[in-house]
Design an enzyme around this catalytic site. Sequence first.
Site, short mmCIF file in Angstrom:
data_model
loop_
_atom_site.label_atom_id
_atom_site.label_comp_id
_atom_site.label_asym_id
_atom_site.label_seq_id
_atom_site.Cartn_x
_atom_site.Cartn_y
_atom_site.Cartn_z
N CYS A 157 36.50 45.64 43.25
CA CYS A 157 37.36 44.63 43.87
C CYS A 157 38.78 45.17 43.77
O CYS A 157 39.39 45.14 42.71
CB CYS A 157 37.25 43.29 43.15
SG CYS A 157 38.42 42.06 43.78
N CYS B 15 41.60 42.16 43.19
CA CYS B 15 41.67 41.46 41.88
C CYS B 15 40.54 42.03 41.02
O CYS B 15 40.59 43.21 40.70
CB CYS B 15 41.64 39.96 42.03
SG CYS B 15 40.50 39.27 43.24
N SER B 16 39.54 41.24 40.70
CA SER B 16 38.44 41.79 39.90
C SER B 16 37.18 40.96 40.07
O SER B 16 36.48 40.64 39.11
CB SER B 16 38.82 41.85 38.42
OG SER B 16 39.84 42.78 38.24
N CYS B 17 36.85 40.61 41.31
CA CYS B 17 35.72 39.73 41.57
C CYS B 17 34.39 40.42 41.28
O CYS B 17 34.23 41.60 41.56
CB CYS B 17 35.73 39.31 43.04
SG CYS B 17 37.23 38.46 43.52
#
Lengths: 198, 206
Positions: free
Chosen positions: A106, A109-111
Site C-alpha cells: 500500500c 498508507c498501509s492497508c
Amino acid sequence: MPDQDRVVKSTASMEQRVDAIQAALDERGLEASKGVEELAHLAQDVWTPKNGARVVARAWVDPEFRKRLLANGRAAVEELGFTMPKHHRHLVVLENTAKVQNVICCTLCSCTAFTIIGLPPDWYKDLEYRSRVVRESRTVLKEMGLDLTPDVEIRVWDTTADTRYMVLPEQPPETVGWSEERLADIVTRDSMIGVARL
Amino acid sequence: MDGMHDMGGRQGFGPIRFTHDAKAFHAEWEVRANSLYAFAVRLGIFNMDEYRHAIERMDPRHYLAASYYERSLTSLATLLVEKGVLSRDDIERRAGGSFPLARPSAAGRANAPHREHFAPGDRVRVKEDHFPGHTRMPGYIRGKCGVVVSESPAYPFPDAHAHGVEAQDEPTYDVRFRSEDLWPNSSEPALVHVGVFQSYLERAPE
C-alpha cells in the site's frame, strides 16, 4: 498570547499523547478505555495470520473451496468463520504459481486484509517498502531473501481502494497429503503478503 | 493532494528493514494508539477516508519523521479537535506539552460528472488530474495507460467521503500497468495493479 505559549512548550511524548486522548475521551463518557481493551485484544489475539493460514490450507486440500476463494474471497473466508470490516467490500485472492509471484503493498498508507492475514509488520509500513516495491520489486524481494529467477513474472498489487488482497502461496510439493492442520502450520504471514515462498 | 504520503516510486530510500516474523507493534502505546483510532471509527466519529486524509495533511517534515503509530495518533487527535469532540488546549494540558496536529483540509469534490463503464480488457488512461484534497490516485499512475482486469463493488468516493461531500458510490477498476510505462527506462520489469476509482479514468486514445 497563546501562540507564544505554544512555541515554548516542548512536544509531549507519545505515551503522554496517547494517555491524554484516552483520558479525555473517557471523561467525555465515551468509555474509550473499555473500547481500547477490546480492540487491543482483537488486534493482537484474534486478527492473526493463523486465520489466513487456515484459509490457505483449506484451499490446498479442497479444490472446490479454492475455486470459491478465487471467485469471491470475502464469501469464502466467511465459510471458515472469518469476517472482514464492513468497508472491505471485496477480498481478491492472488494465486502464486511456479512462474508468477504476486506481492501486495500500500504505497499511500498501509492497508491490508488485517482480519485475515494479521496486522501488517513494521517493514510493510516503512517508507522504504512503500516507495520501492512498485518500482524495483525484484531487488526489494531479493533484499528480503526471495531471489526469483528471471523467468518468474512479478505482479505487484497496490492497495489504493478498500478492496483487499491476500496471496495464495504455492503448496510445497513435499507437503501433498498432509492434514489441513499440519499444512496451516507452515503458512507464514510473509508468504500471504507475497515476499516469501514456502 | 500531491502529499508526502504518496510514496510509490520515490527514489532514494534504502534497504528494507526486514526480519522474519517482524512485529506489528513495538510498544504498549502503539497498541493503544491503534485501538483508539479504530474505536473512534467504530463510534462513527470519522470514517476511514477522513482518517487517511488527516495523516496526509500532516506537515511533510512531521510525516517523514513520525513513526507509523505517531501518524495514526496525530490523525485521531486532529479529527477529534476538528469535530469538536475534544479541544486542543485540553489535550495539550493533559499531555503536559505540545501536541502536533495535521494542517487544515482543502475542500472535497463530488464524482466526476461523466463516468464511463469499462470492461475487462479495455485500455484506459488515468486522467491528468490534480486535486488538493483527499484522493486515492497515486501520483505515479497520473496520465498513464493500463488495461482493466476486473471491477470491484462500488465504494464511497474518497475525494468526497473524506470531506463530508455528498457523492455516489462508484466501482474501482483493477488496472494493470507495466512498470516500464510508469517509469520508462528507470524501473525493473513487473506488472503493477492499482485499484482505480471510476472518476479518475478515461478511455485510452486509440
